[in-house]
Design a protein around this motif. Structure first.
Motif, short mmCIF file in Angstrom:
data_model
loop_
_atom_site.label_atom_id
_atom_site.label_comp_id
_atom_site.label_asym_id
_atom_site.label_seq_id
_atom_site.Cartn_x
_atom_site.Cartn_y
_atom_site.Cartn_z
N VAL A 1 0.81 -1.22 0.00
CA VAL A 1 0.00 0.00 0.00
C VAL A 1 0.84 1.27 0.00
O VAL A 1 0.39 2.32 -0.45
CB VAL A 1 -0.95 0.02 1.23
CG1 VAL A 1 -1.97 -1.09 1.14
CG2 VAL A 1 -0.15 -0.09 2.53
N GLY A 2 2.07 1.20 0.46
CA GLY A 2 2.89 2.41 0.56
C GLY A 2 3.87 2.58 -0.58
O GLY A 2 4.87 3.29 -0.43
N TYR B 1 -0.63 5.62 -8.66
CA TYR B 1 -1.19 4.26 -8.58
C TYR B 1 -1.17 3.56 -9.92
O TYR B 1 -1.46 4.15 -10.96
CB TYR B 1 -2.64 4.32 -8.07
CG TYR B 1 -3.27 2.94 -8.00
CD1 TYR B 1 -3.04 2.12 -6.92
CD2 TYR B 1 -4.05 2.46 -9.05
CE1 TYR B 1 -3.60 0.85 -6.85
CE2 TYR B 1 -4.61 1.19 -8.99
CZ TYR B 1 -4.38 0.39 -7.89
OH TYR B 1 -4.93 -0.85 -7.84
N THR C 1 -0.49 10.28 3.83
CA THR C 1 0.00 8.91 3.72
C THR C 1 -1.08 7.90 4.06
O THR C 1 -1.28 6.91 3.35
CB THR C 1 1.21 8.71 4.64
OG1 THR C 1 2.26 9.61 4.26
CG2 THR C 1 1.73 7.29 4.56
N GLU D 1 -2.64 5.32 1.37
CA GLU D 1 -2.48 3.88 1.62
C GLU D 1 -3.84 3.18 1.62
O GLU D 1 -3.98 2.08 1.07
CB GLU D 1 -1.77 3.65 2.94
CG GLU D 1 -0.28 3.97 2.90
CD GLU D 1 0.40 3.69 4.23
OE1 GLU D 1 -0.33 3.43 5.23
OE2 GLU D 1 1.65 3.72 4.29
#
Length: 367
Positions: A102-103, A221, A256, A260
């Protein structure tokens, strides 16, 4: 054909007395032949090439036809290797990977960079005043390429050359078709040349620092888990996108966490149902709980009936045992007498084929 079968119903057959020989070959007894009238004549019928012929009239036993000789397979019928480079994942692996990745946008943000290329983010209504404030070389370039943005050009960029590379970048900020100014910045990661250097926002065009940072993060993404990475793939030495300096005043923790969470949901939705069944979704919840210190418990299969969840059980009880329906509960918080907040959702893990009782548009929306 029917007349011939009726004329010699049992000739040369080994059927027991009283049994029609057609029963030996799995078909119904033949019907009576159709009669023609003076006003109408029966339609001529052509014998199909695959139909059976009339039973033989000889009393000699018939021999079954010999099977055709086997012929070597043609090159076109030979099995081909799968075009997918990635083999099917083990049960639960996809869910764990969604949480662990996710990060992946964080590597495109830096604290500071010397000589960073400025990004002028402006509203379309401020373009004329911005243009007049530029030097002659910049004005000539903008005029030569015919860059004249309107309010509908939210997210549009213009690279302005200078020296041995790019002197600055112009970004038009707008409401992005009603989705807000944040998504104007999501076009930057794919528009900025990554080999030129690092970039820095010199203005925000009316957006907040959080919106600018989150928009850039969401623009990073991509879902490429099932794509070949090629030679070397992506890594610290081979970034896929350009890096940008954190906007001044941005709440990094908020940006963040929001990015995430968005990456996680997008990955869960984009993973095909073959790899994202109920067990994989449970694995994702357990990995997420471990990451943030939450307690995760699961009621699975027939245990749903014992705990009085009959409808959850009924929806998925026909599935393979490893994909049995389940209720996943995640508890997070220190407790201590505070108010409890319960969020109840439905995790849909399904193949978009099968019984389609919704309109096609509704199925797409549900997916």
């Amino acid at each position: 054909e029917r007349e011939a079968q009726t004329a010699a119903p049992a000739a040369g057959s080994s059927a027991p007395p009283g049994q029609d020989p057609s029963a030996l070959i799995g078909c119904a007894p033949p019907r009576a032949p159709l009669r023609s009238s003076r006003r109408s004549r029966p339609f001529p019928c052509r014998q199909p090439s695959h139909s059976r012929s009339a039973p033989p009239t000889s009393s000699a036993p018939t021999q079954p036809p010999s099977p055709p000789a086997a012929s070597p397979p043609s090159p076109s019928s030979a099995p081909r290797a799968s075009r997918f480079a990635t083999p099917r994942m083990a049960v639960g692996d996809a869910g764990k990977e969604c949480v662990s990745e996710v990060g992946r946008f964080a590597g495109y943000f830096v604290d500071e960079a010397d000589g960073a290329i400025p990004i002028d983010a402006i509203a379309a209504s401020d373009f004329e005043s911005w243009f007049e404030a530029q030097d002659a070389a910049t004005q000539s370039w903008v005029a030569a390429v015919g860059f004249a943005p309107t309010a509908a050009d939210s997210g549009k960029t213009l690279l302005i050359p200078g020296g041995a590379g790019i002197s600055k970048v112009l970004l038009i900020v707008g409401d992005s078709g009603g989705y807000g100014t944040m998504y104007s910045f999501s076009t930057l990661p794919s528009a900025l040349p990554k080999k030129i250097g690092t970039y820095k926002l010199s203005s925000l065009g009316g957006a907040t620092a959080d919106e600018a940072a989150l928009g850039y993060a969401l623009g990073c993404y991509s879902f490429d888990r099932y794509k070949s990475k090629g030679k070397g793939g992506e890594g610290p030495d081979k970034p896929r996108l350009a890096s940008v300096v954190w906007p001044e005043g941005a709440d990094r923790a908020h940006v963040t966490a929001t990015a995430e969470a968005t990456f996680l949901v997008r990955d869960l939705v984009s993973t095909p149902a073959e790899d994202m069944g109920p067990s994989a979704l449970q694995a994702a919840a357990e990995a997420l709980g471990e990451l943030h210190g939450a307690k995760v418990s699961t009621i699975e299969g027939d245990s749903l009936l014992k705990e009085n969840y009959p409808q959850v059980h009924a929806v998925g009880r026909a599935a393979d045992p490893k994909h049995a329906p389940r209720l996943i509960e995640m508890r997070w918080g220190a407790g201590g007498g505070g108010k409890k907040v319960a969020l109840v959702g439905k995790g849909v893990c399904f193949d978009t084929g099968g019984l389609d009782i919704k309109p096609a548009a509704a199925m797409g929306k549900m997916k």
